[in-house]
Write a protein that holds these residues in place. Structure first.
Motif, PDB file in Angstrom:
ATOM      1  N   GLY A 101      40.347  56.616  -1.765  1.00 40.84           N
ATOM      2  CA  GLY A 101      40.990  56.033  -0.594  1.00 40.84           C
ATOM      3  C   GLY A 101      41.994  56.973   0.029  1.00 40.84           C
ATOM      4  O   GLY A 101      42.061  57.105   1.264  1.00 40.84           O
ATOM      5  N   ASP A 102      42.792  57.659  -0.809  1.00 39.64           N
ATOM      6  CA  ASP A 102      43.769  58.626  -0.293  1.00 39.64           C
ATOM      7  C   ASP A 102      43.066  59.783   0.415  1.00 39.64           C
ATOM      8  O   ASP A 102      43.522  60.271   1.456  1.00 39.64           O
ATOM      9  N   GLU A 103      41.947  60.221  -0.155  1.00 42.01           N
ATOM     10  CA  GLU A 103      41.200  61.331   0.442  1.00 42.01           C
ATOM     11  C   GLU A 103      40.635  60.933   1.803  1.00 42.01           C
ATOM     12  O   GLU A 103      40.705  61.704   2.770  1.00 42.01           O
ATOM     13  N   VAL A 104      40.092  59.721   1.892  1.00 42.07           N
ATOM     14  CA  VAL A 104      39.535  59.253   3.158  1.00 42.07           C
ATOM     15  C   VAL A 104      40.639  59.111   4.196  1.00 42.07           C
ATOM     16  O   VAL A 104      40.465  59.494   5.365  1.00 42.07           O
ATOM     17  N   ARG A 105      41.787  58.559   3.794  1.00 37.80           N
ATOM     18  CA  ARG A 105      42.893  58.414   4.744  1.00 37.80           C
ATOM     19  C   ARG A 105      43.354  59.764   5.270  1.00 37.80           C
ATOM     20  O   ARG A 105      43.629  59.932   6.466  1.00 37.80           O
ATOM     21  N   GLY A 106      43.459  60.744   4.358  1.00 37.09           N
ATOM     22  CA  GLY A 106      43.854  62.083   4.794  1.00 37.09           C
ATOM     23  C   GLY A 106      42.850  62.698   5.738  1.00 37.09           C
ATOM     24  O   GLY A 106      43.216  63.350   6.722  1.00 37.09           O
ATOM     25  N   TRP A 107      41.568  62.489   5.428  1.00 35.67           N
ATOM     26  CA  TRP A 107      40.501  63.012   6.296  1.00 35.67           C
ATOM     27  C   TRP A 107      40.569  62.370   7.677  1.00 35.67           C
ATOM     28  O   TRP A 107      40.470  63.061   8.702  1.00 35.67           O
ATOM     29  N   LEU A 108      40.762  61.055   7.717  1.00 33.62           N
ATOM     30  CA  LEU A 108      40.826  60.366   9.004  1.00 33.62           C
ATOM     31  C   LEU A 108      42.015  60.841   9.835  1.00 33.62           C
ATOM     32  O   LEU A 108      41.914  61.014  11.054  1.00 33.62           O
ATOM     33  N   ARG A 109      43.160  61.058   9.167  1.00 33.73           N
ATOM     34  CA  ARG A 109      44.330  61.537   9.900  1.00 33.73           C
ATOM     35  C   ARG A 109      44.154  62.954  10.431  1.00 33.73           C
ATOM     36  O   ARG A 109      44.820  63.343  11.393  1.00 33.73           O
ATOM     37  N   SER A 110      43.246  63.717   9.821  1.00 31.44           N
ATOM     38  CA  SER A 110      43.040  65.100  10.255  1.00 31.44           C
ATOM     39  C   SER A 110      42.135  65.214  11.468  1.00 31.44           C
ATOM     40  O   SER A 110      42.060  66.281  12.090  1.00 31.44           O
ATOM     41  N   ILE A 111      41.450  64.120  11.811  1.00 27.88           N
ATOM     42  CA  ILE A 111      40.542  64.158  12.960  1.00 27.88           C
ATOM     43  C   ILE A 111      41.362  64.130  14.244  1.00 27.88           C
ATOM     44  O   ILE A 111      42.188  63.243  14.459  1.00 27.88           O
ATOM     45  N   GLU A 112      41.121  65.102  15.102  1.00 26.91           N
ATOM     46  CA  GLU A 112      41.902  65.212  16.331  1.00 26.91           C
ATOM     47  C   GLU A 112      41.517  64.112  17.320  1.00 26.91           C
ATOM     48  O   GLU A 112      40.344  63.787  17.482  1.00 26.91           O
ATOM     49  N   VAL A 113      42.518  63.542  17.953  1.00 27.34           N
ATOM     50  CA  VAL A 113      42.289  62.549  19.006  1.00 27.34           C
ATOM     51  C   VAL A 113      43.001  63.009  20.274  1.00 27.34           C
ATOM     52  O   VAL A 113      43.972  63.768  20.221  1.00 27.34           O
ATOM     53  N   PHE A 114      42.499  62.542  21.423  1.00 25.55           N
ATOM     54  CA  PHE A 114      43.074  62.904  22.716  1.00 25.55           C
ATOM     55  C   PHE A 114      43.201  64.422  22.835  1.00 25.55           C
ATOM     56  O   PHE A 114      44.248  64.967  23.178  1.00 25.55           O
ATOM     57  N   ALA A 115      42.084  65.104  22.523  1.00 26.03           N
ATOM     58  CA  ALA A 115      42.104  66.559  22.445  1.00 26.03           C
ATOM     59  C   ALA A 115      42.159  67.225  23.816  1.00 26.03           C
ATOM     60  O   ALA A 115      42.805  68.255  23.981  1.00 26.03           O
ATOM     61  N   GLY A 116      41.466  66.660  24.788  1.00 28.73           N
ATOM     62  CA  GLY A 116      41.367  67.313  26.083  1.00 28.73           C
ATOM     63  C   GLY A 116      42.490  66.923  27.017  1.00 28.73           C
ATOM     64  O   GLY A 116      43.328  66.079  26.706  1.00 28.73           O
TER      65      GLY A 116
END
Length: 223
Positions: free
Chosen positions: A7-22
């Protein structure tokens, strides 16, 4: 790996995904029109002009007979006056749900622009003529599939489906004016329409239109 570690790994992965990039559009709320339809069509036109995929796709949310939520993605069929239109079979889950609880929500999301539009309101079925016109505007295969009236039922044998669809398609080709009387063009008349514009600062802009007896009123909301 334990469930907690995963669960911690998935949460960290999700937080690393960039949003509102453009680069995101500005939303000058003081210049917003008095009618939410005009603003909606302007945002939709921006999405089309910039080549966003399926810009007229939306999430329709309903509740079932037990009050449990349900949602699916549909295509917008039209904006008529103050109403947003979508279509479906009266025997489908959404058709049965709307027959019992004729209220729904629509959500449009254009992630490249950081924009959402959310609507909630009463849903009204179209007239027999409006329903027929929408049905006949569909492709032959889509009409044939609707005539089967089997949406969301359990499928045991794909070959059985293909055979049934082949027979229905032959029927449509033989009688191109054939209409399924249960096909329905629905119109959602919103009591409120919210426009949400993301900002890379995370201080997002939200403008809500609320219907009153005097027309539409506009309110800014905390992000």
């Amino acid at each position: 790996m334990s469930d907690r570690e995963q669960g911690d790994e998935v949460r960290g992965w999700l937080r690393s995904i960039e949003v509102f990039a453009g680069p995101l559009p500005e939303f000058a709320t003081e210049q917003a029109p008095e009618d939410p339809v005009r603003l909606f069509l302007s945002w939709l036109s921006d999405a089309v002009a910039d080549g966003l995929r399926d810009p007229h796709a939306m999430t329709l949310s309903t509740v079932d007979e037990a009050g449990d939520p349900d949602a699916r993605v549909l295509i917008l069929k039209g904006v008529c006056g103050a109403g947003w239109q979508f279509a479906g079979h009266g025997f489908s889950p959404k058709g049965r749900q709307l027959a019992v609880h004729p209220r729904a929500a629509l959500t449009f999301h254009w992630p490249e622009h950081g924009r959402q539009v959310r609507l909630r309101g009463h849903v009204t079925p179209g007239s027999a003529q409006e329903n027929a016109e929408d049905f006949l505007a569909r492709s032959a295969t889509a009409r044939a599939e609707a005539l089967l009236a089997r949406q969301s039922q359990y499928l045991v044998d794909a070959a059985e489906r293909d055979q049934a669809l082949e027979k229905a398609l032959a029927m449509v080709e033989k009688e191109p004016s054939l209409v399924d009387s249960a096909w329905t063009l629905y119109t959602l008349f919103p009591g409120e329409v919210e426009f949400w514009q993301a900002a890379d600062t995370r201080v997002h802009t939200r403008l809500r239109y609320e219907r009153s007896r005097h027309g539409w009123e506009r309110f800014l909301l905390w992000s």
